[in-house]
Design a protein around this motif. Structure first.
Motif, PDB file in Angstrom:
ATOM      1  N   ASP A  51       0.809  -1.208   0.000  1.00  0.00           N
ATOM      2  CA  ASP A  51       0.000   0.000   0.000  1.00  0.00           C
ATOM      3  C   ASP A  51       0.847   1.265   0.000  1.00  0.00           C
ATOM      4  N   ASP A  52       2.113   1.185   0.397  1.00  0.00           N
ATOM      5  CA  ASP A  52       2.976   2.361   0.355  1.00  0.00           C
ATOM      6  C   ASP A  52       3.134   2.859  -1.081  1.00  0.00           C
ATOM      7  N   GLU A  53       3.164   1.950  -2.027  1.00  0.00           N
ATOM      8  CA  GLU A  53       3.270   2.327  -3.433  1.00  0.00           C
ATOM      9  C   GLU A  53       2.012   3.073  -3.870  1.00  0.00           C
ATOM     10  N   SER A  54       0.865   2.614  -3.419  1.00  0.00           N
ATOM     11  CA  SER A  54      -0.397   3.276  -3.763  1.00  0.00           C
ATOM     12  C   SER A  54      -0.451   4.685  -3.199  1.00  0.00           C
ATOM     13  N   GLU A  55      -0.010   4.825  -1.960  1.00  0.00           N
ATOM     14  CA  GLU A  55      -0.021   6.154  -1.350  1.00  0.00           C
ATOM     15  C   GLU A  55       0.995   7.078  -2.017  1.00  0.00           C
ATOM     16  N   ARG A  61       0.143  12.306  -7.708  1.00  0.00           N
ATOM     17  CA  ARG A  61      -0.974  12.887  -8.451  1.00  0.00           C
ATOM     18  C   ARG A  61      -1.412  14.209  -7.834  1.00  0.00           C
ATOM     19  N   PHE A  62      -1.381  14.280  -6.506  1.00  0.00           N
ATOM     20  CA  PHE A  62      -1.719  15.536  -5.827  1.00  0.00           C
ATOM     21  C   PHE A  62      -0.667  16.604  -6.135  1.00  0.00           C
ATOM     22  N   LEU A  72      -7.448  13.692  -2.303  1.00  0.00           N
ATOM     23  CA  LEU A  72      -6.277  13.124  -1.646  1.00  0.00           C
ATOM     24  C   LEU A  72      -6.651  12.539  -0.290  1.00  0.00           C
ATOM     25  N   THR A  73      -7.406  13.306   0.497  1.00  0.00           N
ATOM     26  CA  THR A  73      -7.826  12.839   1.823  1.00  0.00           C
ATOM     27  C   THR A  73      -8.723  11.606   1.706  1.00  0.00           C
ATOM     28  N   ALA A  74      -9.644  11.633   0.758  1.00  0.00           N
ATOM     29  CA  ALA A  74     -10.532  10.480   0.555  1.00  0.00           C
ATOM     30  C   ALA A  74      -9.739   9.253   0.107  1.00  0.00           C
ATOM     31  N   ALA A  78      -9.362   5.704   2.098  1.00  0.00           N
ATOM     32  CA  ALA A  78      -9.723   4.431   1.454  1.00  0.00           C
ATOM     33  C   ALA A  78      -8.567   3.433   1.552  1.00  0.00           C
ATOM     34  N   LEU A  79      -7.339   3.906   1.361  1.00  0.00           N
ATOM     35  CA  LEU A  79      -6.185   3.015   1.450  1.00  0.00           C
ATOM     36  C   LEU A  79      -6.014   2.483   2.863  1.00  0.00           C
ATOM     37  N   ARG A  80      -6.232   3.312   3.856  1.00  0.00           N
ATOM     38  CA  ARG A  80      -6.077   2.872   5.249  1.00  0.00           C
ATOM     39  C   ARG A  80      -7.170   1.894   5.660  1.00  0.00           C
ATOM     40  N   ARG A  81      -8.370   2.044   5.085  1.00  0.00           N
ATOM     41  CA  ARG A  81      -9.449   1.087   5.377  1.00  0.00           C
ATOM     42  C   ARG A  81      -9.130  -0.277   4.797  1.00  0.00           C
TER      43      ARG A  81
END
Length: 83
Positions: A51-55, A61-62, A72-74, A78-81
């Motif tokens: 998931d670090d790659e996704s973040e 992108r931000f 970005l916050t959303a 979603a990644l943390r969920r």
């Protein structure tokens, strides 16, 4: 004279040297394992979950302006969920 061969360190010395060698290499192995595992109580580790790659991509992108702060916050939530 036999150049150090007379007397020697005896059996006790050999046992002590063996124990010290085990302590030394055990300490080295423990240090390597602890460094590789990292601190799971919030510290950084050499291993990064996928998931670090996704973040990272989300942050890029931000930074490029493709998404705004709300997205970005959303996305981070979603990644943390998912974890």
């Amino acid at each position: 004279m036999m150049y150090g061969w007379s007397g020697g360190i005896g059996v006790g010395g050999w046992i002590a040297m063996g124990l010290m060698m085990l302590l030394f290499w055990g300490g080295i192995a423990t240090l390597v394992i602890l460094l590789l595992r990292g601190n799971h109580a919030g510290g950084r580790s050499f291993y990064r979950p996928p998931d670090d790659e996704s973040e990272r991509i989300l942050n890029e992108r931000f930074a490029r302006g493709e998404i705004d702060e709300t997205e970005l916050t959303a996305g981070r939530a979603a990644l943390r969920r998912r974890q």
